[in-house]
Design an enzyme around this catalytic site. Structure first.
Site, PDB file in Angstrom:
ATOM      1  N   ASN A   9       0.867  -1.181   0.000  1.00  0.00           N
ATOM      2  CA  ASN A   9       0.000   0.000   0.000  1.00  0.00           C
ATOM      3  C   ASN A   9       0.906   1.235   0.000  1.00  0.00           C
ATOM      4  O   ASN A   9       1.453   1.614   1.032  1.00  0.00           O
ATOM      5  CB  ASN A   9      -0.890  -0.015   1.253  1.00  0.00           C
ATOM      6  CG  ASN A   9      -1.749   1.241   1.361  1.00  0.00           C
ATOM      7  OD1 ASN A   9      -1.857   2.009   0.400  1.00  0.00           O
ATOM      8  ND2 ASN A   9      -2.355   1.452   2.516  1.00  0.00           N
ATOM      9  N   LYS A  11       0.090   4.255  -0.463  1.00  0.00           N
ATOM     10  CA  LYS A  11      -0.580   5.485   0.002  1.00  0.00           C
ATOM     11  C   LYS A  11      -0.262   6.616  -0.991  1.00  0.00           C
ATOM     12  O   LYS A  11      -0.148   6.357  -2.180  1.00  0.00           O
ATOM     13  CB  LYS A  11      -0.158   5.797   1.442  1.00  0.00           C
ATOM     14  CG  LYS A  11      -0.292   4.565   2.355  1.00  0.00           C
ATOM     15  CD  LYS A  11      -0.096   4.848   3.801  1.00  0.00           C
ATOM     16  CE  LYS A  11      -0.229   3.540   4.586  1.00  0.00           C
ATOM     17  NZ  LYS A  11      -0.210   3.730   6.023  1.00  0.00           N
ATOM     18  N   HIS A  91      -9.612   1.724   4.348  1.00  0.00           N
ATOM     19  CA  HIS A  91      -8.383   1.885   5.131  1.00  0.00           C
ATOM     20  C   HIS A  91      -8.664   2.847   6.290  1.00  0.00           C
ATOM     21  O   HIS A  91      -9.435   3.803   6.127  1.00  0.00           O
ATOM     22  CB  HIS A  91      -7.255   2.419   4.237  1.00  0.00           C
ATOM     23  CG  HIS A  91      -5.924   2.365   4.917  1.00  0.00           C
ATOM     24  ND1 HIS A  91      -5.538   3.298   5.833  1.00  0.00           N
ATOM     25  CD2 HIS A  91      -4.914   1.460   4.842  1.00  0.00           C
ATOM     26  CE1 HIS A  91      -4.329   2.979   6.301  1.00  0.00           C
ATOM     27  NE2 HIS A  91      -3.934   1.864   5.710  1.00  0.00           N
ATOM     28  N   GLU A  93      -7.048   5.213   7.442  1.00  0.00           N
ATOM     29  CA  GLU A  93      -6.768   6.627   7.144  1.00  0.00           C
ATOM     30  C   GLU A  93      -7.962   7.269   6.438  1.00  0.00           C
ATOM     31  O   GLU A  93      -8.290   8.430   6.676  1.00  0.00           O
ATOM     32  CB  GLU A  93      -5.485   6.727   6.289  1.00  0.00           C
ATOM     33  CG  GLU A  93      -4.250   6.445   7.142  1.00  0.00           C
ATOM     34  CD  GLU A  93      -3.058   5.891   6.380  1.00  0.00           C
ATOM     35  OE1 GLU A  93      -3.061   5.905   5.131  1.00  0.00           O
ATOM     36  OE2 GLU A  93      -2.116   5.427   7.052  1.00  0.00           O
ATOM     37  N   GLU A 162      -5.913  -4.439  10.412  1.00  0.00           N
ATOM     38  CA  GLU A 162      -4.870  -3.438  10.630  1.00  0.00           C
ATOM     39  C   GLU A 162      -5.168  -2.644  11.898  1.00  0.00           C
ATOM     40  O   GLU A 162      -5.941  -1.672  11.858  1.00  0.00           O
ATOM     41  CB  GLU A 162      -4.814  -2.466   9.452  1.00  0.00           C
ATOM     42  CG  GLU A 162      -4.430  -3.096   8.139  1.00  0.00           C
ATOM     43  CD  GLU A 162      -3.744  -2.093   7.228  1.00  0.00           C
ATOM     44  OE1 GLU A 162      -2.626  -2.373   6.803  1.00  0.00           O
ATOM     45  OE2 GLU A 162      -4.318  -1.020   6.960  1.00  0.00           O
ATOM     46  N   GLY A 168       2.233   2.507  10.795  1.00  0.00           N
ATOM     47  CA  GLY A 168       3.266   3.532  10.659  1.00  0.00           C
ATOM     48  C   GLY A 168       3.950   3.897  11.969  1.00  0.00           C
ATOM     49  O   GLY A 168       4.662   4.898  12.044  1.00  0.00           O
ATOM     50  N   SER A 204       2.986  -1.912  10.436  1.00  0.00           N
ATOM     51  CA  SER A 204       4.433  -2.016  10.725  1.00  0.00           C
ATOM     52  C   SER A 204       5.041  -3.360  10.345  1.00  0.00           C
ATOM     53  O   SER A 204       5.936  -3.867  11.021  1.00  0.00           O
ATOM     54  CB  SER A 204       4.717  -1.683  12.189  1.00  0.00           C
ATOM     55  OG  SER A 204       4.381  -0.321  12.451  1.00  0.00           O
TER      56      SER A 204
HETATM   57  P1  PGA Z   1       2.606   0.510   7.653  1.00  0.00           P
HETATM   58  O1  PGA Z   1       1.182   0.787   6.977  1.00  0.00           O
HETATM   59  O2  PGA Z   1       3.122  -0.796   7.108  1.00  0.00           O
HETATM   60  O3  PGA Z   1       3.451   1.680   7.236  1.00  0.00           O
HETATM   61  O4  PGA Z   1       2.393   0.439   9.118  1.00  0.00           O
HETATM   62  C1  PGA Z   1       0.277  -0.255   6.740  1.00  0.00           C
HETATM   63  C2  PGA Z   1      -0.992   0.282   6.143  1.00  0.00           C
HETATM   64  O5  PGA Z   1      -1.423   1.385   6.525  1.00  0.00           O
HETATM   65  O6  PGA Z   1      -1.619  -0.363   5.272  1.00  0.00           O
END
Ligand code: PGA
Length: 246
Positions: A9, A11, A91, A93, A162, A168, A204
């Protein structure tokens, strides 16, 4: 055993140059892991031109309608026309920053099926919810709304667990914590008459912790944000994911 599914992903990151590097780094690794790159929509046509057998491409979101006066949006049909196989929907976000409700996410998942692409539905809990020991209740509720909306007998739905506190932050859930939630999601779906054959973990995930996650029987793959932005690192992550399952 089926190959693990590794979804990148990106983003709102990346570039044509990164896509070229990733495509090159993944050549010859096909068959080890099933790889899907969810790149920004602007890169879908280059992904289509560059990516080889065994590596597919996806969008990070879709609108739930087929067409209309929705400036800036892309329908699932448009994404399908770009040859994409999947789309991420819901997601955290988008839920947090664009006020997407469970109902909106469900309509988006439904639109993916309508257009012939596989939705990767994200669910996850906040730190407060985990501390209150309500994780399973919250993520199962998020999924339940989606299951009620998609056509009966829909096949191939993918869920990504998630935890919001792990995205992140460098604080991944332990493999055991994720395994527990994956089992709860699969059991709930089965009760609703849907067999989930792929539940991914995201939050992560990196080259050095993916193997431990993949050893869990109900972690069928991973959704990778930050660590998918290095061609070399991501390619190693795909190899490590597959090696752990062998
Ligand atoms: P990350 O993000 O691996 O940077 O923690 C995962 C995601 O948001 O899909």
């Amino acid at each position: 055993m089926t190959a693990p599914l590794v979804v990148a992903n990106w983003k709102m990151n990346g570039s044509e140059a990164l896509l070229r590097d990733v495509a090159k780094a993944l050549v010859g690794r096909r068959g080890e892991s099933d790889v899907v790159l969810a790149v920004p929509a602007i890169h879908l046509s280059l992904a289509r031109a560059l990516l080889q057998e065994g590596v597919r491409w996806a969008s990070q979101d879709v609108h739930w309608l087929e067409s209309g006066a929705y400036t800036g949006e892309l329908s699932a049909e448009m994404i399908a026309q770009m040859g994409a196989s999947h789309s991420i929907v819901g997601h955290s976000e988008r839920r947090a920053q664009f006020a997407e409700s469970d109902e909106t996410v469900a309509k988006k998942a439904n639109a993916c099926f309508r257009a012939g692409i596989i939705p990767i539905v994200c669910v996850g809990e906040s730190l407060e919810v985990r501390q209150a020991q309500q994780t399973e209740e919250v993520v199962c509720r998020q999924l339940e709304v989606v299951l009620a909306e998609i056509p009966t007998g829909s096949e191939g739905l993918i869920v990504a667990y998630e935890p919001i506190w792990a995205i992140g932050t460098g604080k991944e859930a332990t493999p055991e914590m994720a395994q527990e939630v994956h089992v709860a999601l699969k059991e709930m779906a089965l009760k609703a008459g849907i067999h989930l054959d792929k539940v991914l973990y995201g939050g992560s995930v990196k080259e050095d912790n993916v193997a431990g996650l993949m050893l869990m029987p109900d972690i069928d793959g991973v959704l990778v944000g930050g660590a998918s932005l290095s061609a070399q690192g991501f390619s190693e992550l795909c190899t490590n994911a597959a090696a752990a399952q062998n």
